[in-house]
Enzyme design. Structure first.
Site, PDB file in Angstrom:
ATOM      1  N   ASP A   1       1.344  -1.046  -0.018  1.00 15.32           N
ATOM      2  CA  ASP A   1      -0.064   0.203  -0.003  1.00 15.32           C
ATOM      3  C   ASP A   1       0.497   1.485   0.135  1.00 15.32           C
ATOM      4  O   ASP A   1       1.467   1.200   0.860  1.00 15.32           O
ATOM      5  CB  ASP A   1      -0.792  -0.371   1.119  1.00 15.32           C
ATOM      6  CG  ASP A   1      -2.236   0.779   1.148  1.00 15.32           C
ATOM      7  OD1 ASP A   1      -1.838   1.202   0.513  1.00 15.32           O
ATOM      8  OD2 ASP A   1      -3.147   1.192   2.172  1.00 15.32           O
ATOM      9  N   ASP A   2       0.747   1.787  -1.223  1.00 20.28           N
ATOM     10  CA  ASP A   2       1.707   3.231  -1.206  1.00 20.28           C
ATOM     11  C   ASP A   2       3.082   3.098  -0.860  1.00 20.28           C
ATOM     12  O   ASP A   2       3.955   3.544  -1.168  1.00 20.28           O
ATOM     13  CB  ASP A   2       1.430   4.477  -0.345  1.00 20.28           C
ATOM     14  CG  ASP A   2       0.019   5.110  -0.572  1.00 20.28           C
ATOM     15  OD1 ASP A   2      -0.925   4.562  -1.043  1.00 20.28           O
ATOM     16  OD2 ASP A   2      -0.733   5.947   0.747  1.00 20.28           O
TER      17      ASP A   2
ATOM     18  N   CYS B   1      -5.741   4.385  -3.818  1.00 20.84           N
ATOM     19  CA  CYS B   1      -5.560   3.422  -3.830  1.00 20.84           C
ATOM     20  C   CYS B   1      -6.828   2.486  -4.127  1.00 20.84           C
ATOM     21  O   CYS B   1      -6.763   1.526  -5.010  1.00 20.84           O
ATOM     22  CB  CYS B   1      -6.141   3.686  -1.949  1.00 20.84           C
ATOM     23  SG  CYS B   1      -4.581   3.718  -1.454  1.00 20.84           S
TER      24      CYS B   1
ATOM     25  N   LYS C   1      -7.164  -4.851   3.237  1.00 23.23           N
ATOM     26  CA  LYS C   1      -7.148  -3.994   2.988  1.00 23.23           C
ATOM     27  C   LYS C   1      -8.470  -4.176   1.219  1.00 23.23           C
ATOM     28  O   LYS C   1      -8.359  -4.395   1.212  1.00 23.23           O
ATOM     29  CB  LYS C   1      -6.803  -2.769   2.135  1.00 23.23           C
ATOM     30  CG  LYS C   1      -7.354  -1.685   1.543  1.00 23.23           C
ATOM     31  CD  LYS C   1      -5.812  -0.062   1.849  1.00 23.23           C
ATOM     32  CE  LYS C   1      -6.145   0.731   1.638  1.00 23.23           C
ATOM     33  NZ  LYS C   1      -5.481   2.462   1.104  1.00 23.23           N
TER      34      LYS C   1
ATOM     35  N   HIS D   1     -11.330  -1.335   0.920  1.00 23.17           N
ATOM     36  CA  HIS D   1     -11.262  -0.128   0.079  1.00 23.17           C
ATOM     37  C   HIS D   1     -12.198  -0.149  -1.009  1.00 23.17           C
ATOM     38  O   HIS D   1     -11.671   0.721  -1.625  1.00 23.17           O
ATOM     39  CB  HIS D   1      -9.753   0.650   0.029  1.00 23.17           C
ATOM     40  CG  HIS D   1     -10.146   2.246   0.139  1.00 23.17           C
ATOM     41  ND1 HIS D   1      -9.207   2.335   0.035  1.00 23.17           N
ATOM     42  CD2 HIS D   1     -11.064   2.826   0.604  1.00 23.17           C
ATOM     43  CE1 HIS D   1      -9.191   3.796   0.152  1.00 23.17           C
ATOM     44  NE2 HIS D   1     -10.403   4.680   0.438  1.00 23.17           N
TER      45      HIS D   1
ATOM     46  N   HIS E   1       1.540   2.375   4.097  1.00 26.43           N
ATOM     47  CA  HIS E   1       0.822   2.965   4.649  1.00 26.43           C
ATOM     48  C   HIS E   1       0.590   3.501   5.937  1.00 26.43           C
ATOM     49  O   HIS E   1       0.335   3.932   6.587  1.00 26.43           O
ATOM     50  CB  HIS E   1      -0.891   3.117   4.120  1.00 26.43           C
ATOM     51  CG  HIS E   1      -2.056   4.265   3.751  1.00 26.43           C
ATOM     52  ND1 HIS E   1      -2.426   4.760   4.239  1.00 26.43           N
ATOM     53  CD2 HIS E   1      -2.366   3.829   2.413  1.00 26.43           C
ATOM     54  CE1 HIS E   1      -3.101   5.674   4.027  1.00 26.43           C
ATOM     55  NE2 HIS E   1      -3.518   5.800   2.160  1.00 26.43           N
TER      56      HIS E   1
ATOM     57  N   ASP F   1      -0.075  -0.363  -4.493  1.00 30.35           N
ATOM     58  CA  ASP F   1      -1.159  -0.201  -5.121  1.00 30.35           C
ATOM     59  C   ASP F   1      -1.147   1.158  -6.421  1.00 30.35           C
ATOM     60  O   ASP F   1      -2.116   1.433  -6.658  1.00 30.35           O
ATOM     61  CB  ASP F   1      -2.359  -0.006  -4.001  1.00 30.35           C
ATOM     62  CG  ASP F   1      -2.151   0.774  -3.234  1.00 30.35           C
ATOM     63  OD1 ASP F   1      -1.140   1.398  -3.209  1.00 30.35           O
ATOM     64  OD2 ASP F   1      -2.897   1.126  -2.067  1.00 30.35           O
ATOM     65  N   ASN F   2       0.051   1.627  -5.645  1.00 31.71           N
ATOM     66  CA  ASN F   2       0.269   2.835  -6.225  1.00 31.71           C
ATOM     67  C   ASN F   2       1.546   3.646  -6.418  1.00 31.71           C
ATOM     68  O   ASN F   2       1.865   2.787  -5.744  1.00 31.71           O
ATOM     69  CB  ASN F   2      -0.727   4.078  -6.758  1.00 31.71           C
ATOM     70  CG  ASN F   2      -1.470   4.158  -4.915  1.00 31.71           C
ATOM     71  OD1 ASN F   2      -2.616   3.653  -4.058  1.00 31.71           O
ATOM     72  ND2 ASN F   2      -0.007   4.711  -3.897  1.00 31.71           N
TER      73      ASN F   2
END
Length: 467
Positions: free
Chosen positions: A63-64, A103, A157, A159, A241, A313-314
């Site tokens: 995540d991130d 996300c 997660k 989301h 994150h 995810d990004n």
């Protein structure tokens, strides 16, 4: 077709991680193999062709996590031996992208195989309330695989919407254990609005241990089961994150919890906390955790027949290392959407390989469906291109456009060329084979190419929902 290595990928193979920064913006991050181990070679499909049963699929998201936050992608200070080993045993992609710059849109693009802008929930960048989500009527990777005989689970997660209307168990996953929102405090499990956000299925589940430990334990248990059919596990860590809390940071946790309970809705953003060293600690913990899940998979006897995929995810956030890319999470510059991506499937794909084929999240949805023998729903055509023939038989991947749209920005990649319009409103054109940092704007020199790519972006955009 084998994918030739560009100068940027060759630079990484030849030079090792420590030299990645010295090679400058034209070089890819390095894959530094331990002494005595062979270095990466350009991707080629395995010959002679091998056969196997339909694979289990373990799809892991960080995540991130920034593009160069792994040591195998050039990080000079973060050590990620388990993910580096995964890369040595599979294929490391240098030009892989997320489906969006934040996300939940990327998760929409993975679960549906389509541009986020095709669904109302995908227009939220990211989802922040209960008004939208992934509609249960929309086919997903999980529902299509389940219909073709797979067991499906999502751990971590989600989301993609909140209860009571949206949930993984309403969208094709047999099992869900994790959090619904975009962020949570790692110990208390409190979300942005102070709500408790750890669930098993649709019921709250109380566990106040460090969240990454809980997810690792659950994932290890799932892959260790005696499964009677192939399975899909989406393992979505929240690490690294924000908030910047590592395992054992109870004092920082308690302070954030105090602020949340006092009504501070910005507490989880942790803008007064974190550091490069704390971020390093969190990424290395993510790496160890994935290593534990992979060890459980190996002990289960399913390693050969399990396709493992890892990505972010990004793009990275405040403390990420993205060199040589410009931009970060939220931007359609390379640093906001280019992500580390690793694929391993021992039964069918040789290890020690690297590919600079441009790919993005919806491609993996199409690829996994084909490898699993599942078909897309005819009423919901995919926007991704299956890479199954390329990965297994060396088939050519036709040149196609990779498209992105977020509020205030647009981007399209075709081959080595990228069209980009940022919040300045100025159209720009970059040759990524020469300028991965997007500093040399070729628009004045290539007006015809710019017009062609801009028109292609606008044709795709015309078929999407409006913001």
């Amino acid at each position: 077709m084998s994918t030739p290595l560009s100068r940027r990928a060759l630079g990484g193979v030849a030079a090792g991680a420590a030299a990645a920064a010295a090679l400058g913006a034209g070089a890819s991050a390095a894959h530094a193999a331990p002494a005595g181990e062979p270095r990466e070679r350009p991707f080629r499909a395995a010959h002679p062709r091998r056969h196997s049963r339909r694979p289990n699929i373990l799809f892991i998201l960080g995540d991130d996590l920034g593009w160069a936050d792994l040591s195998s992608y050039g990080s000079p200070h973060i050590r990620t031996p388990h993910l580096d080993r995964l890369a040595r045993e599979g294929v490391r992609f240098t030009d892989a992208y997320s489906g969006s710059a934040t996300c939940s849109p990327t998760r929409f693009s993975l679960y549906t195989g389509r541009y986020p802008g095709r669904t109302k929930g995908g227009l939220a960048e990211p989802i922040a309330d209960k008004s939208v989500g992934l509609e249960p009527t929309h086919p997903t990777l999980a529902s299509l695989l389940r219909d073709s005989g797979y067991s499906t689970a999502l751990i971590g997660k989600w989301h993609c919407g909140y209860l009571p209307d949206y949930s993984p168990t309403r969208s094709g996953w047999d099992e869900f254990f994790g959090n619904f929102g975009g962020a949570l405090e790692y110990y208390s499990k409190l979300g942005l609005g102070g709500e408790y956000d750890l669930y098993e299925g649709d019921a709250e589940y109380k566990d106040l241990r460090y969240y990454t430990r809980i997810l690792t334990e659950r994932a290890g248990e799932y892959v260790s089961r005696d499964h009677d059919r192939p399975w899909l596990l989406n393992l979505n860590f929240t690490t690294p994150h924000w908030p910047w809390i590592a395992d054992g940071d109870k004092e920082a946790s308690d302070e954030i919890v105090r602020r949340i309970k006092a009504g501070d809705r910005s507490a989880l953003w942790h803008q007064d906390g974190g550091s490069v060293e704390k971020y390093k600690e969190m990424v290395e913990d993510l790496d160890r955790s994935i290593g534990q899940v992979l060890k459980a998979l190996k002990r289960s006897g399913q390693e050969q027949d399990t396709l493992v995929f890892f990505a972010s995810d990004n793009g990275g956030e405040r403390f990420s290392y993205n060199w040589p890319l410009a931009g970060n999470k939220g931007s359609l510059q390379e640093g906001g959407i280019r992500v580390p991506s690793i694929l391993r499937w021992p039964a069918r794909i040789d290890g020690g390989q690297v590919s600079d084929l441009p790919v993005f999240t919806p491609d993996w949805t199409a690829t996994l469906l084909e490898l699993a023998g599942a078909r897309p729903h005819p009423a919901y055509p995919l926007d991704g291109t299956s890479l199954a023939g390329h990965l297994l038989r060396g088939a050519d991947v036709p040149e196609r456009d990779l498209f992105w749209r977020v509020r205030g920005e647009r981007a399209l990649r075709r081959g080595d060329w990228k069209y980009y319009r940022g919040k300045s409103g100025r159209d720009q054109l970059f040759d990524l084979s020469e300028d991965s940092r997007e500093q040399a704007d070729r628009a004045p020199l290539e007006p015809a190419r710019l017009a062609e790519l801009r028109a292609a972006w606008e044709r795709t955009d015309a078929g999407l929902l409006r913001y």
